[in-house]
Every structure is written in structure tokens, then in C-alpha cells.
Write an enzyme that holds these catalytic residues in place. Structure first.
Site, PDB file in Angstrom:
ATOM      1  NE  ARG A  63      -3.183   2.141 -11.762  1.00 36.10           N
ATOM      2  CZ  ARG A  63      -1.953   2.447 -11.367  1.00 36.10           C
ATOM      3  NH1 ARG A  63      -1.108   1.488 -11.121  1.00 36.10           N
ATOM      4  NH2 ARG A  63      -1.583   3.688 -11.212  1.00 36.10           N
TER       5      ARG A  63
ATOM      6  CD1 TRP B  44     -11.088   6.221  -9.393  1.00 34.10           C
ATOM      7  CD2 TRP B  44     -10.024   8.113  -8.809  1.00 34.10           C
ATOM      8  NE1 TRP B  44     -11.367   6.475  -8.078  1.00 34.10           N
ATOM      9  CE2 TRP B  44     -10.744   7.628  -7.691  1.00 34.10           C
ATOM     10  CE3 TRP B  44      -9.294   9.290  -8.676  1.00 34.10           C
ATOM     11  CZ2 TRP B  44     -10.735   8.273  -6.464  1.00 34.10           C
ATOM     12  CZ3 TRP B  44      -9.287   9.938  -7.459  1.00 34.10           C
ATOM     13  CH2 TRP B  44     -10.004   9.420  -6.368  1.00 34.10           C
TER      14      TRP B  44
ATOM     15  CG  ASN C 214      -2.384   7.416 -15.344  1.00 35.04           C
ATOM     16  OD1 ASN C 214      -3.388   7.407 -16.048  1.00 35.04           O
ATOM     17  ND2 ASN C 214      -1.762   6.319 -14.964  1.00 35.04           N
ATOM     18  N   GLY C 215      -2.788  11.473 -13.504  1.00 30.13           N
ATOM     19  CA  GLY C 215      -2.314  12.564 -12.650  1.00 30.13           C
ATOM     20  C   GLY C 215      -3.137  13.820 -12.862  1.00 30.13           C
TER      21      GLY C 215
ATOM     22  CD  GLU D  55      -5.775  -2.921   7.781  1.00 28.11           C
ATOM     23  OE1 GLU D  55      -5.678  -1.685   7.836  1.00 28.11           O
ATOM     24  OE2 GLU D  55      -5.885  -3.538   6.719  1.00 28.11           O
TER      25      GLU D  55
ATOM     26  CE  LYS E 194      -8.601  -3.615   4.308  1.00 25.24           C
ATOM     27  NZ  LYS E 194      -7.222  -3.248   4.499  1.00 25.24           N
TER      28      LYS E 194
ATOM     29  CD  GLU F  88     -10.058  -0.055   2.323  1.00 25.67           C
ATOM     30  OE1 GLU F  88      -9.434   0.469   1.415  1.00 25.67           O
ATOM     31  OE2 GLU F  88      -9.614  -1.047   2.954  1.00 25.67           O
TER      32      GLU F  88
ATOM     33  CG  HIS G 148     -12.132   8.568  28.519  1.00 22.34           C
ATOM     34  ND1 HIS G 148     -12.096   9.296  29.674  1.00 22.34           N
ATOM     35  CD2 HIS G 148     -11.327   7.504  28.712  1.00 22.34           C
ATOM     36  CE1 HIS G 148     -11.277   8.711  30.539  1.00 22.34           C
ATOM     37  NE2 HIS G 148     -10.804   7.609  29.968  1.00 22.34           N
TER      38      HIS G 148
ATOM     39  CE  LYS H 271      -3.682  -2.917  -3.990  1.00 19.34           C
ATOM     40  NZ  LYS H 271      -4.062  -3.313  -2.614  1.00 19.34           N
TER      41      LYS H 271
END
Ligand code: AGP
Length: 609
Positions: A27, A74, A99-100, A482, A486, A489, A505, A604
Site C-alpha cells: 500500500r 504514509w 488511517n485517514g 496508460e 506506467k 510511475e 499542434h 496502492k
């Protein structure tokens, strides 16, 4: 994002807690810690960095006890250092993981300081610990104190509390951040993700928004948002214990790339007939709810947003319904007009992405005909909050960079497109042909995976590059998006995607021998147009990397490296052309030596705004 594990047992739980944290490492986090009650002592160990740092520290100074909580953090409020790592404590008694985000932590901190509480960290979490300690002074139980505390907290959170004075229980509260109770025999557990608890149980109870639960070795007592005692259904999970293992692969991401043929096969099982789609796949009443749909609004983030972008082409071209796709963090804050008979779709691997959930909450007040979620995690918030749901069955995805979730999401979207197409009277032969294509897809993906050595060699070209451009047209444009996502990341190379027609353009100004240009080129109606765009790049000294259909008969040569794929019908081509781009980003990351499964700064599941 942060991970939570907790246990109340007769045996020593430290190994269970640390293994749980290991299973949540995917995560993304920057520090880890545990707090365990040993007799009349509350022992705490925290470390910055990996869970292995924490487990080394525990190996040196063992912590024993049957009641404990653990956390991977995190950072949101306060730097990632040991002082800010969870668990946080109030005095010698209360320990909390969270968490949060507590949005009103500022005024709460001030009030608690006035009451004499001294803060040891810069986190928002610490206010929870002190508030509970304060409330305990006028409460009969820890449960009551947590209930009173919950009412004072604003924001999204999942929290677990233990009290040194009573090791027989832990109390947990859920508000906007998932928590699942793991039911054992004579012992019970809590976690932010069932994956953490699979070594100890398969039996789970999902808490709902606003629930506060008191968990002992034998009992789980739950009170809901209105302080009413409630029961929540226990379910046996079919996720296997070894879902968190890499098998023969060096990284989860590579394992997950290779799992795609099987994941798609599993996802299709029982959901297609010889010629069509079993519409009930989307839930009870799906046939009726989908029958009058004339417009589709898709909302998602990141990779899930990219799959929505592919589906836009499909919904309009195959089913003949208008379709809009929007990033969740934008949708939730703007005024939007809802057309008549519109279906609101959320796409999410985790089902817990904060922005996507908030967008769904908003959509439910806007007059949509129905809401539907395409999601990989059963029991997740999005699934529970939507009228209809398509469970992806991709299996657990651990790599932060999504791979199999994307292609399986696309399969789910195509099944939905075909279901709506059928209701709208689209020619059955068209539907049957795509269903046939779906059945053949796992084999074609397996075949494309054999390109791995070629792509591994090609990745060498990117080792010294700082930028890359991805081009596609039509439904391959989101595949270029995508591919770029990838690459950035996991290799940290700046990558952008353009619809190839946009090249002249603006982005054409960037082309030189230092800018690799990756082109997705299946054999379709747009091939000629795409070839012209490629020539524009070549004429300016750009280096092209072309992923093309064998039947397109491109020729490799100066300025053009060619990777050929077997022919596939245009409708499903976006799914197949994703595979080589995943492999490319993986091997570039390997060359760059980055952390493939846990890229820097990323998590994650993004459960905070
Ligand atoms: C994908 O590689 C990402 N790490 C990220 O963009 C992800 O797709 C996004 O956060 C949405 O997550 P979800 O699908 O779980 O909602």
C-alpha cells in the site's frame, strides 16, 4: 496508504502483527510500528523505513503479549520520522493507530493542550489518543469513550485503540477508511485489508461507515452511527493465503502481468454464453436497471480512469449510448448536469479510493437512474454503496502500479457495453463476435507475453532517457495514456501521451533523437493516419518504437524499431496492446533500479483526498 493490524489473543501476537504489516507493504508507507500490552506494561517499537527495520528492532528487543496494534504510516501530517510513526499514545495507557485524516485536529489539539495534554508528535492522530484518555474520565468503558470521541472527529478515518489497564479488548472505529474484523477461534483481529489477516483467518466481518466495535477474544460488539447495537454479517473469504507471495517472479508487478490470461478467464467464467452476456452478472435487477440506459457517466482515478477512457469509445461505437468520463477529484467538486436515464459508473481496483467514493456519494443525490461499480475487492465501500456491481475477480493486486486490474476492468466494461447494446437492439452477430473475441483473449495475451525477451532488450534504449512520448489514435489513445502512466510511475521517466493527430499542434516541437516515441498501431481504419504521424516524427530525427499488428506490414529500419503482435479484432485490441507497454515500463524500471512494486511517494490505495 497507511495500514492497520490489531489482535486480541491468548498467544503472543507480535509475529501476527508484523506479518500483517508485511502483507500491507504494497500500500506504500514510510514508517512502521507496534504497541503491545505485556502484563501491566504498554510496549511500543517504531521505526522509519521498511517493516524489516521494525522486525529487526523487535528481534533485538522482543515484545510479548496477546493484545496489540500495528501500523504502517504514509505521512500526511508531520514528516516521516520515528516521532510521528504510529502507534501514538496518551500517557502510559492509551495507544492508537489511525488511517485517514482528522480535519479538525488543529482546534482539538489546542483544546487538549489547554487541558494539560502534552503532544509528542506533529500528527493529527495524536489528538485521538488524548481525546480518548480525556473521555475515559467520564465514561464507563473504552467503547463509550471511543463513541464520544468519534462524535468530535471530523474527516475520514479508521482507528484502533488499546488500553494498558484492560488488555482483554480493543476498540475500533470506522468512518471513511475501511476496517475488517478477522474472526478466529478464541482470538479476534482487525485490519484495514483482509489480506493482512489471511494467515490467521478466512472469516471476515466488514464494518460499515460510522461503526464502533469492541473486540475481545470471544466477542465482537458493534454499535452503529446512531449508537444502536447492530450485527454485521460474517463472510468466508475465497482469497488464498499465498495471494501475497511473489511465486517465481522477482516482483509482484511481473507476477500480476503474467496472471492476466488467468485473471481474464476467471473474470469471464459463468458470465458469457456462446453468443452473449449474462446480464445478471452485474447484480440482482441488472436487466431492468440497464434496459432504459441512454447515457453513461464514468468516474475514476489513475489507471482506472484510463480504462474508462477506452470504454467511452466502446459505449458510443458499439452500444450507441453517449458516454462521458471524468477524473473523480474533478467530478466531485464541479456542478454537472445529469441527462435523463443516465447510469453512473465508478471504476476502481480497490473500491476504497477516497475521491471516487466521494464522487459516488455526490452522484447518489444527483438523480442518476442507477449506480454501478466495477471493482476488484468484494465488500469494499464502492461495491456496498452502488446499486449494481461487477466483481472483477482479478485476484489480489499488490504492485502499486496497476496491471491486471486494468485489463480485467476493460473486460468488465466490455461486458457492460454488450449488455446495454443488447437492450438497445444492436445486431446480435456483432455482440456474438465480440464475445467470441473475449473467449480467445486469454490465449492471445499469453502469446503476447512471449515478447518479453524482445522488450527486455528494447528497454536498454531507455536507460539514459529523461522523457518519452506515447502516441495512439481512437481507443488506443487511452492505451498510450496508460503506457505513459506506467512508465512514469515505476521508472520515474517523464512520459506523456498524445492522440497522434495532436502531434503537429504542439508536441512535435519536442521531437529529437533524445525523445523516444512509442506508438500503438493495431491494424484498423486509423492506421494510415497514424503512419503519417509516424513519418512526421521520423522526418525530424525522432526514434520510433512501434507496437504493430503483423498484418500492418511496417518495416523496421533507421529511426523505427518494430515489435509485432498477432492480429486481433479492433474492438478488443486495446486490451492486447496494453501488455507490451506494461512489460516495457517494467524492464525500464529494472534497468533504472527503482522500487518496482512500491515506487517512491505512491500508495496502492489512495484512501485520503
Ligand atoms: C495505477 O498504476 C495507480 N497506481 C493509480 O493510478 C490507481 O489506478 C488509482 O489510484 C486508482 O485506484 P483504484 O483503481 O483502486 O481506485
Amino acid at each position: 496508504m497507511c495500514g492497520i493490524v490489531g489482535a486480541v489473543a491468548q498467544r503472543d501476537v507480535v509475529e501476527i502483527l508484523v506479518e500483517g504489516l508485511r502483507r500491507l507493504e504494497y500500500r506504500g508507507y514510510d514508517s512502521a510500528g507496534v504497541a503491545i500490552i505485556d502484563g501491566d506494561q504498554l510496549n511500543r517499537v517504531r521505526r522509519v523505513g521498511k517493516v524489516s527495520e521494525l522486525s529487526n528492532a523487535i528481534a533485538e528487543t522482543p515484545v510479548l503479549g496477546g493484545t496489540g496494534i500495528a501500523h504502517t504510516r504514509w505521512a500526511t501530517h508531520g514528516e516521516p520520522n520515528e516521532k510521528n510513526a504510529h502507534p501514538h499514545v496518551s500517557g502510559e495507557n492509551i495507544a492508537v493507530v489511525h488511517n485517514g485524516i482528522i480535519e479538525n485536529h488543529g482546534p482539538l489539539r489546542k483544546r487538549l493542550q489547554e487541558e494539560g495534554y502534552v503532544f509528542a508528535s506533529d500528527t493529527d492522530t495524536e489528538v485521538i489518543a488524548h481525546l480518548i484518555e480525556l473521555e475515559l474520565k467520564t465514561s464507563d468503558s473504552l467503547l463509550e469513550a471511543v463513541q464520544k470521541t468519534r462524535k468530535q472527529l471530523e474527516g475520514a478515518y479508521g482507528t484502533v485503540v488499546i488500553d494498558r489497564r484492560d488488555p482483554s479488548r480493543m476498540v475500533v472505529a470506522r468512518s471513511g477508511s475501511p476496517l475488517v474484523v478477522g474472526l478466529g477461534i478464541g482470538e479476534n483481529f482487525i485490519a484495514s485489508d483482509q489480506l493482512a489477516l489471511l494467515p490467521v483467518t478466512q472469516n471476515f466481518m466488514y464494518l460499515e461507515e460510522g461503526d464502533v466495535a469492541e473486540i475481545t477474544r470471544q466477542t465482537v460488539r458493534i454499535v452503529d452511527i446512531n449508537d444502536k447495537e447492530v450485527t454485521r454479517e460474517a463472510k468466508v473469504s475465497d482469497v488464498t493465503h499465498d495471494a501475497g507471495d511473489k511465486g517465481p517472479f522477482k516482483h509482484f508487478m511481473m507476477k500480476e502481468i503474467h496472471e492476466q490470461p488467468e485473471a481474464i478467464t476467471n473474470s469471464l467464467e459463468g458470465r458469457i454464453t456462446e453468443t452473449g452476456v449474462v446480464t445478471e452478472t452485474f447484480g440482482a435487477g441488472a436487466n431492468e436497471l440497464l434496459s432504459g440506459i441512454e447515457h453513461v457517466q464514468i468516474v475514476a482515478c489513475g489507471t482506472s480512469y484510463n480504462s474508462g477512457m477506452v470504454a467511452r469509445y466502446w459505449f458510443e461505437e458499439i452500444a450507441g449510448v453517449t458516454c462521458q468520463v471524468e477524473i473523480a477529484s474533478e467530478y466531485r467538486y464541479r456542478t454537472s448536469v445529469v441527462p435523463k436515464n443516465a447510469l453512473f459508473i465508478t471504476l476502481s481496483q480497490s473500491g476504497e479510493t477516497a475521491d471516487t467514493l466521494a464522487a459516488l456519494t455526490k452522484a447518489k443525490t444527483q438523480g442518476y437512474a442507477s449506480t454501478l461499480s466495477i471493482c476488484n475487492v468484494p465488500g469494499s465501500s464502492l461495491v456496498r454503496e452502488s446499486d449494481l456491481a461487477f466483481m472483477m475477480r482479478a485476484g489480489v493486486e499488490i504492485g502499486v502500479a496497476s496491471s491486471k486490474a486494468f485489463t480485467v476492468q476493460l473486460v468488465g466494461l466490455m461486458l457492460l457495453v454488450l449488455s446495454i447494446a443488447k437492450h438497445r437492439g444492436v445486431d446480435e452477430a456483432i455482440i456474438a463476435n465480440i464475445v467470441k473475441g473475449l473467449r480467445e483473449l486469454p490465449g492471445q495475451i499469453q502469446q503476447s507475453l512471449s515478447l518479453e525477451p524482445v522488450i527486455e532488450a528494447l528497454a536498454e534504449d531507455f536507460a539514459d532517457k529523461h522523457h518519452a512520448l506515447f502516441l495512439g489514435r481512437g481507443s488506443q489513445y487511452p492505451i498510450a495514456m496508460e503506457g505513459a502512466l506506467k512508465l512514469k510511475e515505476i521508472s520515474y521517466i517523464h512520459a506523456e501521451a498524445y492522440a497522434a493527430g495532436e502531434l503537429k499542434h504542439g508536441p512535435l516541437a519536442l521531437i529529437d533523437s533524445d525523445m523516444p516515441v512509442i506508438v500503438v498501431a493495431p491494424n484498423n481504419d486509423l492506421l494510415e493516419k497514424l503512419s503519417s504521424n509516424m513519418e512526421e516524427v521520423r522526418a525530424r530525427g525522432g526514434q520510433l518504437y512501434v507496437f504493430a499488428d503483423k498484418n500492418a506490414h511496417f518495416e523496421a529500419g533507421e529511426g523505427l524499431k518494430l515489435i509485432e503482435l498477432d492480429h486481433i479484432d479492433d474492438a478488443l485490441a486495446p486490451i492486447l496492446y496494453t501488455i507490451p507497454l506494461q512489460l516495457l515500463s517494467y524492464y525500464v524500471a529494472i534497468i533504472k533500479g527503482t522500487d518496482v512494486d512500491q515506487p517512491r511517494n505512491l500508495a496502492k490505495s489512495v484512501t485520503v483526498e
